[in-house]
Structures are given as C-alpha cells and as structure tokens.
Design a protein around this motif. Structure first.
Motif, PDB file in Angstrom:
ATOM      1  N   ILE A  26      77.709  79.161  -4.338  1.00 53.35           N
ATOM      2  CA  ILE A  26      76.847  80.587  -4.721  1.00 53.35           C
ATOM      3  C   ILE A  26      75.341  81.229  -4.191  1.00 53.35           C
ATOM      4  O   ILE A  26      75.086  81.656  -4.020  1.00 53.35           O
ATOM      5  CB  ILE A  26      76.794  80.810  -6.125  1.00 53.35           C
ATOM      6  N   ASN A  27      74.562  79.891  -4.102  1.00 53.18           N
ATOM      7  CA  ASN A  27      73.268  79.528  -3.352  1.00 53.18           C
ATOM      8  C   ASN A  27      72.854  80.255  -4.120  1.00 53.18           C
ATOM      9  O   ASN A  27      71.672  81.098  -3.418  1.00 53.18           O
ATOM     10  CB  ASN A  27      73.420  80.163  -2.051  1.00 53.18           C
ATOM     11  N   ILE A  28      72.439  79.482  -5.471  1.00 49.20           N
ATOM     12  CA  ILE A  28      71.287  80.039  -6.413  1.00 49.20           C
ATOM     13  C   ILE A  28      71.163  78.861  -7.161  1.00 49.20           C
ATOM     14  O   ILE A  28      71.484  78.441  -6.944  1.00 49.20           O
ATOM     15  CB  ILE A  28      72.136  81.490  -7.557  1.00 49.20           C
ATOM     16  N   LYS A  29      69.285  78.996  -7.302  1.00 48.97           N
ATOM     17  CA  LYS A  29      69.276  77.914  -8.381  1.00 48.97           C
ATOM     18  C   LYS A  29      68.550  78.375  -9.364  1.00 48.97           C
ATOM     19  O   LYS A  29      68.016  79.608  -9.911  1.00 48.97           O
ATOM     20  CB  LYS A  29      67.264  77.495  -6.932  1.00 48.97           C
ATOM     21  N   PRO A  30      68.018  77.754 -10.477  1.00 49.92           N
ATOM     22  CA  PRO A  30      67.926  78.439 -11.583  1.00 49.92           C
ATOM     23  C   PRO A  30      66.598  79.491 -12.107  1.00 49.92           C
ATOM     24  O   PRO A  30      66.543  80.212 -12.044  1.00 49.92           O
ATOM     25  CB  PRO A  30      67.337  76.879 -12.491  1.00 49.92           C
ATOM     26  N   LYS A  31      65.318  78.921 -10.288  1.00 51.85           N
ATOM     27  CA  LYS A  31      64.011  79.449 -10.941  1.00 51.85           C
ATOM     28  C   LYS A  31      64.852  81.062 -10.340  1.00 51.85           C
ATOM     29  O   LYS A  31      64.351  81.625 -10.673  1.00 51.85           O
ATOM     30  CB  LYS A  31      63.488  79.109  -9.694  1.00 51.85           C
ATOM     31  N   ASP A  32      65.963  81.377  -9.155  1.00 53.04           N
ATOM     32  CA  ASP A  32      66.271  82.822  -9.375  1.00 53.04           C
ATOM     33  C   ASP A  32      67.085  83.669 -10.838  1.00 53.04           C
ATOM     34  O   ASP A  32      67.347  84.702 -10.286  1.00 53.04           O
ATOM     35  CB  ASP A  32      67.163  83.306  -8.487  1.00 53.04           C
ATOM     36  N   ILE A  33      66.986  82.480 -11.516  1.00 51.48           N
ATOM     37  CA  ILE A  33      67.144  83.886 -12.621  1.00 51.48           C
ATOM     38  C   ILE A  33      66.306  84.303 -14.034  1.00 51.48           C
ATOM     39  O   ILE A  33      65.359  82.696 -14.160  1.00 51.48           O
ATOM     40  CB  ILE A  33      68.154  83.311 -14.161  1.00 51.48           C
ATOM     41  N   ASN A  34      65.058  85.506 -13.419  1.00 49.46           N
ATOM     42  CA  ASN A  34      64.329  85.652 -13.636  1.00 49.46           C
ATOM     43  C   ASN A  34      64.589  86.664 -15.371  1.00 49.46           C
ATOM     44  O   ASN A  34      63.878  87.413 -15.392  1.00 49.46           O
ATOM     45  CB  ASN A  34      62.976  86.629 -13.167  1.00 49.46           C
ATOM     46  N   SER A  35      65.484  87.434 -15.297  1.00 46.92           N
ATOM     47  CA  SER A  35      65.994  88.204 -16.495  1.00 46.92           C
ATOM     48  C   SER A  35      66.846  87.894 -17.198  1.00 46.92           C
ATOM     49  O   SER A  35      67.486  86.714 -16.234  1.00 46.92           O
ATOM     50  CB  SER A  35      65.870  89.228 -16.373  1.00 46.92           C
ATOM     51  N   ILE A  36      67.427  88.378 -18.439  1.00 42.71           N
ATOM     52  CA  ILE A  36      68.725  87.866 -19.157  1.00 42.71           C
ATOM     53  C   ILE A  36      70.144  88.506 -18.065  1.00 42.71           C
ATOM     54  O   ILE A  36      70.501  88.459 -18.402  1.00 42.71           O
ATOM     55  CB  ILE A  36      68.777  88.512 -20.685  1.00 42.71           C
ATOM     56  N   VAL A  82      74.174  87.384 -26.261  1.00 39.22           N
ATOM     57  CA  VAL A  82      74.994  88.226 -25.798  1.00 39.22           C
ATOM     58  C   VAL A  82      75.563  88.653 -24.529  1.00 39.22           C
ATOM     59  O   VAL A  82      74.206  90.164 -24.458  1.00 39.22           O
ATOM     60  CB  VAL A  82      75.530  88.878 -27.236  1.00 39.22           C
ATOM     61  N   ARG A  83      76.459  89.018 -24.468  1.00 38.24           N
ATOM     62  CA  ARG A  83      76.476  89.656 -22.766  1.00 38.24           C
ATOM     63  C   ARG A  83      78.464  90.431 -22.821  1.00 38.24           C
ATOM     64  O   ARG A  83      78.855  89.946 -23.353  1.00 38.24           O
ATOM     65  CB  ARG A  83      76.297  89.712 -21.720  1.00 38.24           C
ATOM     66  N   ILE A  84      78.021  91.601 -22.352  1.00 32.62           N
ATOM     67  CA  ILE A  84      79.851  92.371 -22.021  1.00 32.62           C
ATOM     68  C   ILE A  84      80.402  92.035 -20.516  1.00 32.62           C
ATOM     69  O   ILE A  84      79.509  92.359 -19.602  1.00 32.62           O
ATOM     70  CB  ILE A  84      79.443  94.005 -22.728  1.00 32.62           C
ATOM     71  N   LYS A  85      81.617  92.331 -20.306  1.00 30.34           N
ATOM     72  CA  LYS A  85      82.095  91.913 -19.472  1.00 30.34           C
ATOM     73  C   LYS A  85      82.468  93.608 -18.614  1.00 30.34           C
ATOM     74  O   LYS A  85      83.200  93.541 -19.467  1.00 30.34           O
ATOM     75  CB  LYS A  85      83.031  90.707 -18.946  1.00 30.34           C
ATOM     76  N   GLU A  86      81.741  93.841 -18.109  1.00 28.86           N
ATOM     77  CA  GLU A  86      82.470  95.417 -17.730  1.00 28.86           C
ATOM     78  C   GLU A  86      83.028  95.936 -18.751  1.00 28.86           C
ATOM     79  O   GLU A  86      83.753  96.274 -18.765  1.00 28.86           O
ATOM     80  CB  GLU A  86      84.175  95.075 -16.855  1.00 28.86           C
ATOM     81  N   PRO A  87      81.408  96.228 -19.319  1.00 25.05           N
ATOM     82  CA  PRO A  87      81.735  97.849 -20.421  1.00 25.05           C
ATOM     83  C   PRO A  87      82.674  99.016 -20.351  1.00 25.05           C
ATOM     84  O   PRO A  87      82.062  99.343 -19.224  1.00 25.05           O
ATOM     85  CB  PRO A  87      80.215  97.453 -21.224  1.00 25.05           C
ATOM     86  N   ASN A  88      82.586  99.325 -20.763  1.00 21.72           N
ATOM     87  CA  ASN A  88      83.763 100.554 -20.288  1.00 21.72           C
ATOM     88  C   ASN A  88      82.500 101.260 -21.091  1.00 21.72           C
ATOM     89  O   ASN A  88      81.757 100.982 -21.293  1.00 21.72           O
ATOM     90  CB  ASN A  88      85.243 101.352 -21.246  1.00 21.72           C
TER      91      ASN A  88
END
Length: 442
Positions: A72-82, A290-296
């Motif tokens: 997906i052309n992402i590196k760990p350093k690209d995750i800067n927030s939850i 905890v996150r929600i997949k596609e919350p209504n």
C-alpha cells in the motif's frame, strides 16, 4: 484464608510467580494505577507512542506487515495519529488463518508468549500467540477494575464458566494451582437447571463467597432461582461477561442479590478489556486501541482492535466480529481518561431450556468447538426433548471428533434428550446477517 491474604498474594506470592512464569502482572497493575491519574492527553500520547513502536517492530519483524506496508506504499513513520490507522487494511480472521506463520514475529524465540485460541461468543475459533506482556496488562487491568468494587485480589469468587464442559476432562495442575492462589471456585455455567442452581447456592453459603463472575445468562439463571426461592446469599458484586447483559438479566440479578453489577467485555485475541462501572459506559483498558469500521449515524459498527503489547503475533486493525456503539458527545462528560464504549450490541446468545430441566447457555460451547475442525456450528433446539447440532466440517474432521461432540452434548443435555448431528452447507444468519450459533425454536 485470613484478611491479610490479598496483601500477601499481591506483594509476595505474585512477584515470585511473575518471575517464575516470565510475566509482569504486578508491574502493570501498579502502572495502571498510576495511569488512572493521568490526563486524557497524556493517555493519548502514551498510546500513540506505543502504536508507533508496534508498527515499526511489526514492519521489521513480520513478513505479513512488511509486505502489507510495501503493497500500500506506506511506512510506519506515516502513521502520526491514532486516526491514521484508517490508512491500513483491516485484519480479519480469514487473513490470520491464511497468513499464520507470516504474522508471527521473526524474533519469537526471544519473546515469552502463550498460545491461545478464541472461545468467545462469536463462535469463530482462531489459534493465535499472546505476548506475555499483553497477557499481563490484560489481567492486571482485570484486577484493578475488580478492586474498584471493594473486591481484593485473593478474595474468594465463584466463576460460572465452561468448567467441566467436556467428558472426563479435568483442569491441568498449573490451572489448579493458579485458581487456588487467586481463590477462584470454578464451576460449570453451561447447564443451569434448578438442581444445579441449588448446589451452587449451597456452595456459596458453605464457602461464604461474596463475588460471582461468569456468563451473563448463567448469573441470570442463578439469580432467578435465588429470587423465586427467596434465598438469601451474601453476594456483594456480580461480574457478568461473554454475552450482552440484557435488561431482564440486570433487573433479576439486582432483585436477587441486591449487589453491584459490573458488566465486563473482553477478547484475549484482541487484547481488550472494558468494564462498565456505570451503565452505558465501558472503560477500555489502556493497552488496546478501539476503532469502529464504518460507523453509522448512531456511532454503531464493527469493532476494530489494536493490541499495543502483542509483539509475538501483532494484531493491528483486527476485526473480531462484535458490533459496538461509541457516542463521543456523551463520553466527553464521563470521568475516564481512556477510550469508552457505550454499548456492546453483538454478543447475545439465547438460553435453551430442555424438557428434563437442563438449561443450556451459549458461550461455553465455543470452548468445545475451538478444538474441533469445523468451520461453523449451531446448536438448535427443535422441541423440548430434542436438539440438532449443525456443523460445517473441515477436511480433517473424523469420527473421533463427531463422537466428542455427541458425548459432550449428551453430558450437558441429559440422557432423555434426542441429539442429532447434521451437516449444513452454510451458516444460519440473523436478519442483520450475523452468523448464529445457538437457536431456540420455541
């Protein structure tokens, strides 16, 4: 045991046990106590730092996450927030089964871990590795939350679970010692007939047990028996788990025991623990995001979990199959510095009452089927004297597995009940499309 035992257990016995078992239960217990005083911002920053460490480790030490990030052309350093976790694909149980070895850390020989398998009410068993640090944090959080009620680690408690589910299968010596140390009195919560409930009431009186932990439906059935028969028991707290705590369950437990009721939500494979000290608010342990997949529009959706401490087999954005609700507008006013879940919507199982008085509850049967090569099972009550166990077999299923299913069901249902094992080509589904594992046609 003396009133000093909880102090001795936590300050002398458990530190020795931690060292011997390569766990950190007491270390994380004290860390959680300290973190409970932090601000919401401090908790968020701590979790984000742990998340970055986990992502970096997973990228460098597992084939699955290295390939995933590169694809997906992402590196760990690209995750800067939850919130940036949304950039990563969801991890499903099918993906885990298909990539078992690629998800295990290449440095697994340097880690202490336990082998686990899902046996919760989703009915979709899975084999995984559970890092000892994750196990320690989860269990330390259990102790911390139980102690908020007045319970002290080492106080005797009755555990209504899957004990004695199998025919001729007994707990290991290690489990017996562990249960004895923490004063756990383990009994079966699968068959809750009046005769069984009467025995449990006698046991509670004899052992002067003040705390009950177990399946929501099992505690409800015991409470119903207690209320109907006007029995007085010294229960201070009931900790319900594994199923949705329906209003009728809560009301009956309250009428019977007049005690505190703490609803507990957990999934070891996802590293989550959450405790509802106030109805409508489940306080999530700090070690899990905890996150929600596609919350209504109501904030409802499938739960996604990231265990920040499982380096043995990292589960990031893991979909365990439960549906929850998070209402950020009301959670702002609730006094907890971590994440909050407002409702657990997807872990309900029915109760089956058979003609001979045997009363079955759902979650414990996944303990049986997690060790049997079936892709799906469903226990259906046809009428008061007969059940059908529907299964979708995997290639390695054989006559021994069928015999084990039959003998286990026979033990729990009684000799008078007709038991048939049948194959089905596809799962039975609820109107919402969720697979059903326990059917009651009456």
């Amino acid at each position: 045991m003396s009133k000093l035992y909880p102090f001795i257990l936590k300050n002398a016995i458990m530190p020795i046990a931690d060292k011997a078992m390569h766990t950190n239960l007491m270390k994380y217990y004290h860390i959680i106590k300290k973190m409970n005083t932090w601000s919401k911002e401090d908790i968020y920053c701590w979790q984000l730092e742990k998340l970055k460490d986990l992502l970096e480790y997973s990228y460098n030490n597992t084939d699955y996450y290295r390939n995933l990030f590169n694809t997906i052309n992402i590196k760990p350093k690209d995750i800067n927030s939850i919130d940036d976790l949304s950039k990563l694909p969801i991890l499903t149980k099918k993906i885990i089964r298909d990539n078992q070895s690629e998800l295990i850390s290449k440095r697994i020989d340097s880690l202490y871990y336990k082998k686990g398998s899902t046996g919760g009410s989703t009915g979709d068993p899975l084999i995984y590795l559970h890092d000892n640090d994750s196990w320690s944090f989860v269990n330390a959080n259990n102790i911390f939350n139980w102690e908020k009620t007045g319970y002290r680690y080492g106080n005797k408690f009755l555990a209504l679970g899957s004990t004695s589910l199998y025919v001729n299968k007994k707990p290991s010596l290690k489990h017996k010692i562990y249960y004895q140390l923490k004063n756990k009195v383990a009994v079966s919560g699968i068959n809750m007939s009046d005769e069984v409930c009467e025995k449990y009431c006698e046991l509670i009186k004899k052992e002067n047990i003040k705390y009950i932990y177990g399946y929501a439906s099992s505690i409800y059935l015991l409470a119903k028996y207690v209320f109907v028969n006007n029995i007085n028991l010294p229960i201070k707290v009931c900790f319900s788990t594994s199923e949705v705590l329906k209003d009728i369950y809560r009301e009956t437990i309250q009428k019977a025991f007049k005690c505190k009721i703490i609803d507990c939500y957990g999934a070891n494979d996802g590293g989550i623990t959450a405790f509802s000290h106030t109805k409508g608010f489940y306080e999530v342990g700090y070690n899990c995001i905890v996150r929600i997949k596609e919350p209504n529009e109501n904030g409802e959706g499938t739960i996604l979990l990231t265990d920040l401490f499982n380096y043995a087999m990292p589960f990031i954005n893991y979909e365990i199959g439960d549906v929850i609700q998070i209402d950020l507008s009301i959670n702002k006013q609730y006094n907890y510095n971590g994440q909050i879940i407002n409702k657990i919507l997807g872990r309900t199982s029915d109760i089956i009452i058979l003609g001979n008085g045997h009363t079955l509850t759902g979650p414990g049967f996944t303990i049986l089927f997690k060790d049997i090569p079936v892709d799906y099972y469903c226990i259906e009550k046809v009428d008061k004297n007969s059940i059908i166990c529907w299964i979708i077999k995997l290639p390695s299923f054989n006559e021994k597995h069928e015999k084990l299913i039959y003998e286990t069901l026979r033990k729990q249902c009684g000799e008078e009940i007709s038991i048939i094992i049948k194959e089905t080509q596809k799962p039975f589904l609820s109107p919402s499309g969720k697979a059903l594992y326990f059917l009651n046609n009456e």
